[in-house]
Scaffold this active site. Sequence first.
Site, PDB file in Angstrom:
ATOM      1  N   LEU A 344       1.356  -0.907   0.226  1.00 39.45           N
ATOM      2  CA  LEU A 344       0.361   0.357  -0.123  1.00 39.45           C
ATOM      3  C   LEU A 344       0.498   1.510   0.209  1.00 39.45           C
ATOM      4  O   LEU A 344       0.346   2.394  -0.631  1.00 39.45           O
ATOM      5  CB  LEU A 344      -1.023  -0.643   1.295  1.00 39.45           C
ATOM      6  CG  LEU A 344      -2.155  -1.291   1.734  1.00 39.45           C
ATOM      7  CD1 LEU A 344      -2.500  -0.816   2.877  1.00 39.45           C
ATOM      8  CD2 LEU A 344      -3.075  -0.810   0.590  1.00 39.45           C
ATOM      9  N   GLY A 345       1.893   1.078   0.607  1.00 42.90           N
ATOM     10  CA  GLY A 345       2.956   2.433   0.711  1.00 42.90           C
ATOM     11  C   GLY A 345       4.523   2.082   1.680  1.00 42.90           C
ATOM     12  O   GLY A 345       4.317   0.534   2.057  1.00 42.90           O
ATOM     13  N   GLY A 347       7.689   3.993   3.924  1.00 40.06           N
ATOM     14  CA  GLY A 347       7.936   4.428   4.128  1.00 40.06           C
ATOM     15  C   GLY A 347       9.310   4.696   4.862  1.00 40.06           C
ATOM     16  O   GLY A 347       9.796   3.697   4.515  1.00 40.06           O
ATOM     17  N   GLY A 348       9.731   5.580   5.706  1.00 37.47           N
ATOM     18  CA  GLY A 348      11.398   5.418   6.396  1.00 37.47           C
ATOM     19  C   GLY A 348      11.092   3.900   6.826  1.00 37.47           C
ATOM     20  O   GLY A 348      12.020   4.079   7.715  1.00 37.47           O
ATOM     21  N   GLY A 350       9.672   1.673   7.055  1.00 36.01           N
ATOM     22  CA  GLY A 350       9.566   0.587   6.217  1.00 36.01           C
ATOM     23  C   GLY A 350       8.366   0.530   5.050  1.00 36.01           C
ATOM     24  O   GLY A 350       7.561   1.909   4.660  1.00 36.01           O
ATOM     25  N   VAL A 352       3.705  -0.313   3.787  1.00 33.64           N
ATOM     26  CA  VAL A 352       2.361  -1.202   4.421  1.00 33.64           C
ATOM     27  C   VAL A 352       1.684  -2.268   3.737  1.00 33.64           C
ATOM     28  O   VAL A 352       2.087  -1.300   2.500  1.00 33.64           O
ATOM     29  CB  VAL A 352       1.553   0.289   4.515  1.00 33.64           C
ATOM     30  CG1 VAL A 352       0.259  -0.042   5.049  1.00 33.64           C
ATOM     31  CG2 VAL A 352       2.930   1.762   5.748  1.00 33.64           C
ATOM     32  N   LYS A 366       1.890  -2.913   8.302  1.00 32.91           N
ATOM     33  CA  LYS A 366       2.783  -1.891   8.478  1.00 32.91           C
ATOM     34  C   LYS A 366       4.062  -2.350   8.947  1.00 32.91           C
ATOM     35  O   LYS A 366       3.862  -3.104  10.221  1.00 32.91           O
ATOM     36  CB  LYS A 366       2.772  -0.790   9.498  1.00 32.91           C
ATOM     37  CG  LYS A 366       3.574   0.421   9.837  1.00 32.91           C
ATOM     38  CD  LYS A 366       3.051   1.800  10.422  1.00 32.91           C
ATOM     39  CE  LYS A 366       4.242   2.209  10.457  1.00 32.91           C
ATOM     40  NZ  LYS A 366       4.116   3.275  11.915  1.00 32.91           N
ATOM     41  N   ASP A 465       4.538  14.000  14.433  1.00 30.95           N
ATOM     42  CA  ASP A 465       4.712  13.816  13.176  1.00 30.95           C
ATOM     43  C   ASP A 465       3.157  13.777  12.307  1.00 30.95           C
ATOM     44  O   ASP A 465       3.096  13.535  11.246  1.00 30.95           O
ATOM     45  CB  ASP A 465       5.421  12.173  12.846  1.00 30.95           C
ATOM     46  CG  ASP A 465       5.765  12.182  11.665  1.00 30.95           C
ATOM     47  OD1 ASP A 465       6.771  13.465  10.683  1.00 30.95           O
ATOM     48  OD2 ASP A 465       6.821  11.433  11.138  1.00 30.95           O
TER      49      ASP A 465
END
Length: 572
Positions: A344-345, A347-348, A350, A352, A366, A465
Amino acid sequence: MHPHLFPTITSFLIIVTVALIHCPTSLRADNENYLTCEAPFNCSSLVNLSYPFWTSNRPNYCGHPSFQLDCSSKVPQINITTMNYSVLEINNSLRTLRVARTDYLGKICPAALVNTTIDNNLFSYITSDDTNLTLYYDCPPHLATLPNLGFYQFNCSINSSTTFISYYTLTSTFLANGNLFGACNYWVNVPVLQSAFPTTATYDAVIAAIDSGFMLEWGANNSQCDTCLKAGGLCGSDPTTSTFACHCTNGTFASGCSTESTRSSRMREIIAVTGIAVAVLVAVCIIICYLRREQLSKEFIFRKTTRKNDENIKEFISNYGSLAPKQYSYSEIKKMTNSFIDKLGQGGYGGVYKGKLPDGKLVAVKVLSESKGNGEDFINEVASISRTSHVNIVTLLGFCYEKNKQALIYEFMPNGSLDKFIYHRESSATNCRLEWKTLYQIAVDIARGLEYLHRGCSTRILHFDIKPQNILLDKDFVPKISDFGLAKLCQRKDSIVSMLGMRGTVGYIAPEVFSRNFGGVSHKSDVYSYGMLVLEMVGGRKNFDVGMSNSSETYFPDWIYKDLEQGMDGRT
Ligand SMILES: *[C@@H]1O[C@H](CO)[C@@H](O)[C@H](O)[C@H]1NC(C)=O
Ligand SMILES: *[C@@H]1O[C@H](CO)[C@@H](O)[C@H](O)[C@H]1NC(C)=O
Ligand SMILES: *[C@@H]1O[C@H](CO)[C@@H](O)[C@H](O)[C@H]1NC(C)=O
Ligand SMILES: *[C@@H]1O[C@H](CO)[C@@H](O)[C@H](O)[C@H]1NC(C)=O
Ligand SMILES: *[C@@H]1O[C@H](CO)[C@@H](O)[C@H](O)[C@H]1NC(C)=O
Ligand SMILES: *[C@@H]1O[C@H](CO)[C@@H](O)[C@H](O)[C@H]1NC(C)=O
Ligand SMILES: *[C@@H]1O[C@H](CO)[C@@H](O)[C@H](O)[C@H]1NC(C)=O
Ligand SMILES: *[C@@H]1O[C@H](CO)[C@@H](O)[C@H](O)[C@H]1NC(C)=O
Ligand SMILES: *[C@@H]1O[C@H](CO)[C@@H](O)[C@H](O)[C@H]1NC(C)=O
Ligand SMILES: *[C@@H]1O[C@H](CO)[C@@H](O)[C@H](O)[C@H]1NC(C)=O
Ligand SMILES: *[C@@H]1O[C@H](CO)[C@@H](O)[C@H](O)[C@H]1NC(C)=O
């Protein structure tokens, strides 16, 4: 290794040690055969007897089936091939016995005339000691008229009917003269000791010779018995099969003390295997503990936090009980996400991945990247989110916490993150912009979520964040704050928090968070980020584009500020 595990392992080791100490005695006591047969026995005049002999008050497995002694009479009796013999002497070390025919004891006229027949499988004459004495029965009377050639003449009433004239002769030469004695109807061989053979043909000499008996050597599985004795066992037999058996302290075996065939030895084998398995388990445990400690000392810098984190996990699991998010194993996570097939995505922290719980519920998994090995982000996230329950905070459904493998399981948000909907630049056919009404509602809902984090929980949670990427939208575009990896828990009364290092994302980060010159860090820092987020939503563009190369693009807040300074509306 969790500190509470050490007492567990210690007590386990104590139990194992105690078991091992007690094991030999219990095993020894287990082989009753050995204990029973260990003591020698007396039989009438004979003392210190053991295998192959046994008697009615001693179990038959202590001896050989053919060596039962009758100890009821003055002289022990043994039955060899249906004949009673008086046992006069037993020499266990030489494996010899001296026996005399009971039917000839003290007499020369037995009830029945029977030759001496020994079982050659069990006994043999000792030819250096034994010789035959022959008695002749039912002889013609004329023999008595012959010159005295060493005959001893006697009369016998056998079968209590007829009186026989019978003879005994010293001279074997007469035996050669078959004609002479062929006239006698019966003769009987009675073995006697050569040393006791009569020198004169008299009644007393014959009786004395017969009564002194003769020597027999026994061969009751001698070689098997020797092997058994050498191994520290006691010779015996298996009553059910009448075969040889070796009774050892640790069990009864077919031969020696180590071959397995009897039930008790199989039991012992099972016990031994179990013991070995337990020992291996303990060893593996110790090695794992040791390696873990080694690794922890290598990760010296993170050691304290990791330990604290473990305590956090334990604490929140015990605090929340059944309400705590479910803990999953990494293999379950893998199964859930179909081996991380649907990403799905990224990020920094790891990736998802989309997944499905066993009950069919869709989830976002995640997975924290392994490089961030100390797991602080993970603990932050689990500890923070598990304290919350709000419609605008993403719900944590479960987690996985294994060495180097950490994952968080959230409810699945079909509309993804807010950033897909607010930037002109990235807008595509699929990511259409939202209506102003919806954007307004989203902004209000995020504020509610933030307020809840700051004031609504017993522990104040600072997110640090807040940015569009961390605002997820459900199917009705209700926003939910997610990604608590940088969050910090603090007591309600602390308005200023102490922080080491910088947290947050460029473009949203409050000035005081990246430089202490601007003042103390507090929940207001989240509010700043929220403000920047709202600006982006309103402006429909990024505040700060890292990939920006066009110098005409400026820092968005600057641009607004300048616009406002010139008395213009922020949005035209
Ligand atoms: C056997 O006899 C010996 C000598 O008389 C004696 O010392 C021993 O105790 C006896 N053993 C048993 C079991 O009766
Ligand atoms: C009994 O026999 C064993 C060997 O079979 C021997 O060691 C022991 O000394 C003997 N005991 C007596 C009392 O004769
Ligand atoms: C000897 O033992 C056998 C059985 O083993 C029995 O049939 C026989 O009668 C016995 N003989 C004597 C004389 O006791
Ligand atoms: C042999 O001995 C047994 C007892 O051991 C006894 O009952 C039997 O009568 C004896 N037989 C003879 C022929 O002596
Ligand atoms: C057995 O025989 C050996 C050798 O002749 C002798 O030394 C020993 O004393 C004997 N044992 C018994 C119990 O008679
Ligand atoms: C004893 O054995 C001899 C041969 O060895 C035989 O001639 C004799 O008839 C036997 N005696 C009896 C009573 O069976
Ligand atoms: C006695 O004679 C018989 C046969 O007549 C024989 O089988 C046996 O071995 C002899 N016994 C001895 C001690 O020589
Ligand atoms: C045996 O019996 C015969 C006749 O029946 C007799 O002449 C003889 O004297 C007897 N011998 C003995 C030793 O009694
Ligand atoms: C004793 O009598 C039996 C039968 O009752 C017979 O078989 C056996 O041969 C007789 N013995 C003698 C020595 O006559
Ligand atoms: C010796 O032991 C074996 C097996 O235990 C058995 O088959 C055999 O008959 C035994 N021999 C004697 C003489 O007891
Ligand atoms: C039983 O004990 C003896 C020593 O007494 C040893 O040699 C043997 O290996 C043991 N057997 C088993 C199956 O442990």
